[in-house]
Design a protein around this motif. Sequence first.
Motif, mmCIF file in Angstrom:
data_model
loop_
_atom_site.group_PDB
_atom_site.id
_atom_site.type_symbol
_atom_site.label_atom_id
_atom_site.label_comp_id
_atom_site.label_asym_id
_atom_site.label_seq_id
_atom_site.Cartn_x
_atom_site.Cartn_y
_atom_site.Cartn_z
ATOM 1 N N THR A 53 -7.058 -4.575 5.735
ATOM 2 C CA THR A 53 -6.976 -4.930 7.157
ATOM 3 C C THR A 53 -8.089 -4.247 7.941
ATOM 4 N N GLN A 54 -8.172 -4.594 9.199
ATOM 5 C CA GLN A 54 -9.075 -3.892 10.094
ATOM 6 C C GLN A 54 -8.528 -2.490 10.377
ATOM 7 N N VAL A 55 -9.388 -1.620 10.904
ATOM 8 C CA VAL A 55 -8.978 -0.260 11.268
ATOM 9 C C VAL A 55 -8.409 -0.276 12.686
ATOM 10 N N VAL A 56 -7.225 0.292 12.845
ATOM 11 C CA VAL A 56 -6.625 0.455 14.175
ATOM 12 C C VAL A 56 -6.811 1.918 14.568
ATOM 13 N N GLU A 57 -7.550 2.156 15.631
ATOM 14 C CA GLU A 57 -7.940 3.516 15.987
ATOM 15 C C GLU A 57 -6.876 4.226 16.824
ATOM 16 N N LYS A 58 -6.802 5.547 16.623
ATOM 17 C CA LYS A 58 -6.032 6.465 17.464
ATOM 18 C C LYS A 58 -4.593 6.012 17.693
ATOM 19 N N SER A 59 -3.850 5.914 16.597
ATOM 20 C CA SER A 59 -2.458 5.486 16.710
ATOM 21 C C SER A 59 -1.641 6.025 15.543
ATOM 22 N N LEU A 60 -0.375 6.351 15.812
ATOM 23 C CA LEU A 60 0.570 6.701 14.763
ATOM 24 C C LEU A 60 1.571 5.566 14.537
ATOM 25 N N SER A 61 1.426 4.493 15.330
ATOM 26 C CA SER A 61 2.228 3.282 15.145
ATOM 27 C C SER A 61 1.315 2.072 15.261
ATOM 28 N N PRO A 62 0.345 1.950 14.331
ATOM 29 C CA PRO A 62 -0.673 0.896 14.448
ATOM 30 C C PRO A 62 -0.091 -0.501 14.248
ATOM 31 N N PHE A 63 -0.537 -1.440 15.077
ATOM 32 C CA PHE A 63 -0.160 -2.845 14.932
ATOM 33 C C PHE A 63 -1.317 -3.576 14.260
ATOM 34 N N PHE A 64 -1.060 -4.161 13.087
ATOM 35 C CA PHE A 64 -2.096 -4.879 12.345
ATOM 36 C C PHE A 64 -2.024 -6.380 12.618
ATOM 37 N N GLY A 65 -0.857 -6.978 12.419
ATOM 38 C CA GLY A 65 -0.668 -8.397 12.714
ATOM 39 C C GLY A 65 -1.577 -9.316 11.926
ATOM 40 N N GLU A 66 -1.839 -8.989 10.660
ATOM 41 C CA GLU A 66 -2.787 -9.779 9.863
ATOM 42 C C GLU A 66 -2.076 -10.562 8.763
ATOM 43 N N GLU A 67 -2.379 -11.859 8.699
ATOM 44 C CA GLU A 67 -1.802 -12.722 7.670
ATOM 45 C C GLU A 67 -2.715 -12.752 6.445
ATOM 46 N N PHE A 68 -2.124 -12.955 5.277
ATOM 47 C CA PHE A 68 -2.908 -13.021 4.050
ATOM 48 C C PHE A 68 -2.372 -14.152 3.174
ATOM 49 N N TYR A 69 -3.242 -14.693 2.348
ATOM 50 C CA TYR A 69 -2.861 -15.731 1.382
ATOM 51 C C TYR A 69 -3.865 -15.690 0.241
ATOM 52 N N PHE A 70 -3.390 -15.601 -0.989
ATOM 53 C CA PHE A 70 -4.302 -15.690 -2.119
ATOM 54 C C PHE A 70 -3.560 -16.058 -3.395
#
Length: 725
Positions: A53-70
């Motif tokens: 995923t992308q890097v979520v900066e400065k957080s202890l509860s990061p929200f990614f919200g990324e879908e994947f398919y493979f």
Amino acid sequence: MAAGDGGDPEVRVLQTLRGKICQAKNLVPYSGPNKMRDCFCTINLDQEEVYRTQVVEKSLSPFFGEEFYFEIPRIFQCLSFYVYDKNVLQRDLRIGKVAIKKEDLSLYSGKETWFMLQPVDSNSEVQGKVHLELKLNELITDNGSVCQQLVVHLKECHGLPLINGQNCDPYATVSVVGPSRNDQKKTKVKKKTSNPQFNETFYFEVTRSSSYTKKSQFQVEEEDIEKLEVRVDLWNNGNLVQDLFLGEIRIPVKVLGSDSFQAWYLLQPRENGNKSKIDDHGSLRLNICYAEDYVLPSEYYVSLRDLLLKSSEVEPISASTAYILAEVCRDKYDAILPLVRLLLHHHTLVQFVTAVTELELKDTQEANTIFRGNSLTTRCLDEMMKIVGKHYLKVTLKPILDEICENPKPCEIDPLKLKEADNVEVHKENLHYYVDRVFKTVVQSSISCPTLMCDVFCSLRRLAAERFPNDPHVQYSAVSSFVFLRFFAVAVVSPHTFHLRPHHPDAQTSRTLTLISKAIQTLGSWGSLSKSKLSSFKETFMCEFFKMFQEEEYIEAVKKFLDEVSSSESKEPSVMSEPVHLKEGEMYKRAQGRTRIGKKNFKKRWFCLTSRELTYHKQQGCTACTAGAPAEIQIEIDGDRETERIYSLFAINMSKLQKMEEACGSIAVYQGPQKEPDDYSNFKIEDSVATFQTLQQIISVVEDLNEHHDRYRKKRSSNAKYGSE
């Protein structure tokens, strides 16, 4: 659990994984004065990273919200999700992980679940398999009594992990372990290999003869064989540092008969792994859908495939097999992807999209709301553009996106996000430069737009103009809502998703791409409005920014581009001379997007070079993938696999099919009150007779395929034994 190559040779077992990495929470704070972390998440099959995923900066509860398919190309034991703390100067720190065994994936399918993060320790990080041959021999001693001897032949290992990016130096210990016994032997170290060939044989005394009276730790009475097990541990030789555990297998001696027994066994984590409390590491919310398809020979799918391919000919389209598939599936994505791929492969996608678009437009009351929803039409087009438009995006956007990501200029123009030293006018000029470059690249790219996309856009434009004959702009908005809003703008903001960039851009570059994407969406809509309404923008700073653009010039450029990509005249000449056949033969194709060098990254394919194009197929004599399509959009589509996926969806939703059938058979249902959300009262049934006939055909075909699958499963289970697959 062991991994073998068993199974019916006529049946292919294929696996897919899709889902969403939602968010983490309550991560362990950083030990320094700044408690926050810069987090990212990876997906690993055993120890191989397959997504980041992308890097979520400065957080202890990061929200990614990324879908994947493979697609999953190989046997695996465990699916793992690791949460990392990004470190610029040192190695990234693994905060915790979620590890799910393959056999447990079905427990979480299709629903969001919070998982507790487990600590990461070397005793639980394993992958690979071991090839063993075991045998119990009976030996006659000098005094004529009988004792038992265990013979362990350690043949080879396969797929051991890389250590610090390099092949390991593995060795194995082979032990016979019991309540009062631990008899251990060791192999030689094999240098620099993840697939070591050991071919070493070890002998262990299992039982003493009854006349043997000397007591020792190795004495084992006959009944104690129930408690003995063979244990094989794999290690990486550390030379000057501590040896690293690579995995173990345990086999009870009691399962061995008198015959020689051999199998491949998957390495397992150590049983006494890290026992520390795991509730202090935080948690991760995931949505996971794992599918395992048993693809039968092609002739089994003829009936279902015919029903699907004739969908565009059924009137009304809502009574067709393809439409009913989308109706009964709770998650439309499950249905749309295999459906689009199958119709695309058999050249019937344009006809089907045209039919469902016509149905959707009947229910669209105002021209300015055209194609706004998440409908069957918009989903089909989204998937079609992702599949067919990959090369188009690459030749159009990749050069400018590479420039933006590799040498980014500051472009922030939101007053609330600007820093004290920022010069907003310079930022505006930078953003204007990027937007202008991307816009001009797009509107000058019509010659590269795949013919299939042009055909679909042409159909959308015609149907929209017929539905709203008094609105001269709707013919443009019907096309721009897809090509700008759902195609180019999405690719700009997420270039990694479309394989235009290898990784997620950093936070500042992501913000720049977001601003460019917003601008492209707005400029793309100008050609479909009677006049642009700058005052209607939500953000004042964007309204000010757009005053830098000469409106009429951009409107005309958009209209010209939309005219070209939705023209009824195909760019391909209708009569083409036969290509000159230059050369063909077998070559190895490297998997795209993989950086590691490994055997599984190379597939043998049959390549064919003509005067017009270079194509490849799975084997000699195969029809071209998406045969007849231009070379730049040729893709590998396995029609049988897609049909099997659709069969599985119908089989899972059989109760809904039966409810639809009941609904068609009783007009009273239509007059009744609305019921549960999953009930048939929410299905679209325009023509109950036609829908009923189609449903009967679907149910009959699915029941027939159920029988074939049941036969295969019974055959597979009857052949299964400990140590087999």
